[in-house]
Design a protein around this motif. Structure first.
Motif, PDB file in Angstrom:
ATOM      1  N   SER A 162      39.329  37.419  43.497  1.00 53.47           N
ATOM      2  CA  SER A 162      40.098  37.476  42.254  1.00 53.47           C
ATOM      3  C   SER A 162      39.156  37.592  41.071  1.00 53.47           C
ATOM      4  N   PRO A 163      39.575  38.277  40.023  1.00 57.61           N
ATOM      5  CA  PRO A 163      40.803  39.088  39.957  1.00 57.61           C
ATOM      6  C   PRO A 163      40.606  40.419  40.677  1.00 57.61           C
ATOM      7  N   THR A 164      41.643  41.218  40.772  1.00 56.91           N
ATOM      8  CA  THR A 164      41.525  42.520  41.414  1.00 56.91           C
ATOM      9  C   THR A 164      40.941  43.544  40.459  1.00 56.91           C
ATOM     10  N   PHE A 182      34.690  42.164  54.691  1.00 58.27           N
ATOM     11  CA  PHE A 182      34.787  42.411  53.262  1.00 58.27           C
ATOM     12  C   PHE A 182      36.172  42.086  52.714  1.00 58.27           C
ATOM     13  N   GLY A 183      36.170  41.616  51.474  1.00 63.43           N
ATOM     14  CA  GLY A 183      37.395  41.456  50.726  1.00 63.43           C
ATOM     15  C   GLY A 183      37.768  42.757  50.046  1.00 63.43           C
ATOM     16  N   PRO A 184      38.897  42.789  49.357  1.00 60.97           N
ATOM     17  CA  PRO A 184      39.371  44.024  48.717  1.00 60.97           C
ATOM     18  C   PRO A 184      38.567  44.417  47.492  1.00 60.97           C
ATOM     19  N   GLY A 185      37.788  43.484  46.966  1.00 59.73           N
ATOM     20  CA  GLY A 185      36.934  43.809  45.825  1.00 59.73           C
ATOM     21  C   GLY A 185      37.577  43.527  44.479  1.00 59.73           C
ATOM     22  N   THR A 186      36.727  43.415  43.487  1.00 53.26           N
ATOM     23  CA  THR A 186      37.147  43.318  42.089  1.00 53.26           C
ATOM     24  C   THR A 186      36.608  44.535  41.367  1.00 53.26           C
ATOM     25  N   ARG A 187      37.499  45.293  40.778  1.00 60.17           N
ATOM     26  CA  ARG A 187      37.070  46.483  40.012  1.00 60.17           C
ATOM     27  C   ARG A 187      36.773  46.051  38.592  1.00 60.17           C
TER      28      ARG A 187
END
Lengths: 115, 115
Positions: free
Chosen positions: A7-9, A106-111
């Motif tokens: 978090s956050p995305t 891996f997680g979805p990442g934070t852009r």
């Protein structure tokens, strides 16, 4: 079982600001690693933590720091943001730091976008 | 620092054709991992190779680790549209027999499959 969560995305900041990104590893995983992925490139290693201790550091300036908490979650801090810090920040957890224990989930990442 | 070179950067194939991506290092590697990243997604672990000359298969995917542990390849037989994505190799250096957690990723090969 829940995977790695971040978090956050998405995050938009301006130059000079500071940012904190958060990561929760897979239950039972004691190691968390942080990577920076710029569009069109492979992930670049920033840090690895294991049992709350830093076990590896990539070629990033001191503006980047991280820590791991007793519950194995982790935070990545970036100070004095630059435009070039705009990237996808990936967190990955693993059971350990060597051999098959170093398989990264891996997680979805934070852009992060820096304006 | 350690570098892992991956070629080709792009590969366009017709569905049913084969695909191969290569990973090379100037230094001996402790092990090598392969990841797949779908467009807009995060890297997903495919496999880890540890032994010199090791060959592993996963359905249509064949992974090889060179005898000198300095190169690796991923071969996909009869590609399908579901194979679309970027394939990364990632390696840990061989330093005094200890496997460090730091993963160095290649630049990735972007695979496009035309139906």
């Amino acid at each position: 079982d829940a995977g790695v969560t971040q978090s956050p995305t998405h995050l938009i900041k301006t130059r000079g600001q500071q940012v904190t990104l958060r990561c929760s590893p897979i239950s039972g995983h004691k190691s968390v690693s942080w990577y920076q992925q710029v569009l069109g490139q492979g992930p670049q290693f920033i840090f690895q933590y294991y049992e709350k201790e830093e076990r590896g550091r990539g070629n990033f300036p001191d503006r980047f720091s991280a820590r791991q908490f007793p519950n194995y979650s982790s935070e990545l801090n970036v100070n004095a943001l630059l435009l070039g810090d705009s990237a996808l920040y990936l967190c990955a957890s693993s059971r350990g730091t060597s051999g098959s224990y170093n398989e990264q989930f891996f997680g979805p990442g934070t852009r992060l976008t820096v304006l | 620092g350690q570098q892992v070179m991956q070629i080709p950067q792009y590969q366009h194939v017709q569905e049913g054709e084969d695909f191969t991506t290569y990973c090379n290092s100037s230094t001996t590697l402790s092990n090598i991992q392969w990841y797949k990243q779908r467009p807009g997604g995060h890297p997903v672990f495919l496999i880890q190779l540890v032994k010199s000359g090791e060959v592993k298969k996963q359905k249509r995917l064949t992974f090889q680790f060179g005898e000198a542990k300095k190169n690796s390849s991923l071969h996909i037989t009869a590609t399908q549209t579901t194979d679309v994505g970027t394939y990364f190799c990632a390696a840990t250096a061989n330093a005094g027999g200890t496997s460090y957690g730091k993963l160095t990723f290649g630049q990735g090969t972007i695979l496009t499959v035309h139906p």
